[in-house]
Motif scaffolding. Structure first.
Motif, short mmCIF file in Angstrom:
data_model
loop_
_atom_site.label_atom_id
_atom_site.label_comp_id
_atom_site.label_asym_id
_atom_site.label_seq_id
_atom_site.Cartn_x
_atom_site.Cartn_y
_atom_site.Cartn_z
N CYS A 46 8.12 1.39 6.66
CA CYS A 46 6.79 0.90 7.41
C CYS A 46 7.21 -0.51 7.77
O CYS A 46 6.79 -0.88 8.75
CB CYS A 46 5.71 0.90 6.45
N HIS A 47 7.81 -1.16 6.77
CA HIS A 47 7.65 -2.78 7.05
C HIS A 47 9.15 -3.32 7.77
O HIS A 47 9.11 -4.31 8.03
CB HIS A 47 7.76 -3.41 5.64
N CYS A 100 9.97 0.87 1.12
CA CYS A 100 9.18 -0.04 2.06
C CYS A 100 9.55 -0.28 3.55
O CYS A 100 8.94 -0.49 4.48
CB CYS A 100 9.39 -1.12 1.49
C1 HEC Z 1 3.17 4.20 4.69
C2 HEC Z 1 3.41 2.59 5.09
C3 HEC Z 1 3.74 1.67 4.17
C4 HEC Z 1 4.64 1.67 3.06
C5 HEC Z 1 5.75 2.61 2.60
C6 HEC Z 1 4.67 0.32 2.42
N1 HEC Z 1 3.60 -0.41 3.26
FE1 HEC Z 1 3.21 -2.30 2.60
N2 HEC Z 1 1.62 -2.21 4.11
C7 HEC Z 1 1.37 -1.18 4.97
C8 HEC Z 1 0.17 -1.86 5.82
C9 HEC Z 1 -0.36 -0.88 6.89
C10 HEC Z 1 -0.04 -3.12 5.42
C11 HEC Z 1 -1.33 -3.88 5.87
C12 HEC Z 1 -2.21 -3.83 5.04
C13 HEC Z 1 -3.31 -4.69 5.28
O1 HEC Z 1 -3.46 -5.24 6.43
O2 HEC Z 1 -4.54 -4.89 4.77
C14 HEC Z 1 0.96 -3.37 4.47
C15 HEC Z 1 1.00 -4.68 3.73
C16 HEC Z 1 1.79 -5.13 2.75
C17 HEC Z 1 1.71 -6.31 2.06
C18 HEC Z 1 0.55 -7.65 2.21
C19 HEC Z 1 0.84 -8.08 3.75
C20 HEC Z 1 2.07 -9.14 3.81
O3 HEC Z 1 3.30 -8.73 4.14
O4 HEC Z 1 1.85 -10.02 3.31
C21 HEC Z 1 2.89 -6.32 1.34
C22 HEC Z 1 3.31 -7.37 0.29
C23 HEC Z 1 3.50 -5.27 1.25
N3 HEC Z 1 2.70 -4.32 2.13
C24 HEC Z 1 4.79 -4.64 0.54
C25 HEC Z 1 5.14 -3.39 0.53
C26 HEC Z 1 6.14 -3.16 -0.28
C27 HEC Z 1 6.93 -3.97 -1.28
C28 HEC Z 1 6.35 -1.81 -0.07
C29 HEC Z 1 7.47 -0.92 -0.95
C30 HEC Z 1 7.44 -0.73 -2.13
C31 HEC Z 1 5.37 -1.27 0.89
N4 HEC Z 1 4.57 -2.43 1.36
C32 HEC Z 1 5.47 -0.05 1.47
C33 HEC Z 1 1.94 -0.21 5.12
C34 HEC Z 1 3.00 0.52 3.96
#
Ligand code: HEC
Length: 113
Positions: A20-21, A17
Motif C-alpha cells: 500500500c505505501h 506495508c
Molecule cells: C491496505 C492498505 C494499507 C496497508 C497494508 C497499510 N497501510 Fe498504512 N495507510 C493506509 C491508508 C489508506 C492510510 C491513510 C489513512 C488516513 O489518511 O487517515 C494509511 C496511513 C498510514 C500512516 C499515517 C500517515 C503517515 O504516513 O503519516 C502510517 C504511519 C501508516 N499508514 C503506516 C503503515 C505501516 C507501518 C504499515 C505496515 C505495518 C501499513 N501502514 C500498512 C493504507 C495501508
C-alpha cells in the motif's frame, strides 16, 4: 548475523506495508495511501503518533480522516510493539537527514518518556 531494528523492520515492512505505501523512492506528498519516504509526510508525525496509527489505524494528528482511511488495517494483535518500533526505525531510513532531525524534535515535544 547482526540484525538491526532497521533490518528487522524492513522485513516486516516488505510483508505488511509496502504493497500500500510503496518503497524508499518515488511518489508525491498527495499520494493516497501516503508514501512513507522522503516525498511523503510521515516524517511530520512523532514516533508515538506513528506507532498509534500502525497499532490502531487511527491517530489524533490526522484530524481530517480521508475516505480511504478504513483501508488501513489495524496491526494490533498482528505486530507487537517491538515489531512496530522496528518498522518505524526502518521508515526513518527513507528520510533525509533534515527530516530525521525535525522528526526527532517532534517526538521529544509530543511523546511522553
Ligand atoms: C491496505 C492498505 C494499507 C496497508 C497494508 C497499510 N497501510 Fe498504512 N495507510 C493506509 C491508508 C489508506 C492510510 C491513510 C489513512 C488516513 O489518511 O487517515 C494509511 C496511513 C498510514 C500512516 C499515517 C500517515 C503517515 O504516513 O503519516 C502510517 C504511519 C501508516 N499508514 C503506516 C503503515 C505501516 C507501518 C504499515 C505496515 C505495518 C501499513 N501502514 C500498512 C493504507 C495501508
Amino acid at each position: 548475523m547482526n540484525r538491526t531494528p532497521e533490518s528487522r523492520g524492513a522485513q516486516v515492512y516488505q510483508v505488511s506495508c509496502a504493497g500500500c505505501h510503496g518503497g524508499p523512492a518515488g511518489g508525491t506528498i498527495t499520494d493516497q495511501p501516503p508514501k512513507h519516504n522522503a516525498n511523503g509526510h510521515t516524517w511530520q508525525h512523532a514516533d508515538c503518533e506513528l506507532m498509534q496509527m500502525i497499532r490502531d489505524s487511527t491517530t489524533v494528528s490526522v484530524s481530517s480522516r480521508h475516505p480511504l482511511a478504513s483501508a488501513m488495517p489495524a496491526f494490533r494483535g498482528r505486530l507487537d510493539d517491538d515489531d512496530i518500533r522496528d518498522v518505524v526505525a526502518y521508515i526513518r531510513t527513507m528520510w533525509t537527514d533534515d527530516q530525521r532531525a525535525s522528526q526527532r524534535q517532534l517526538t521529544r515535544e509530543r511523546c511522553a518518556g
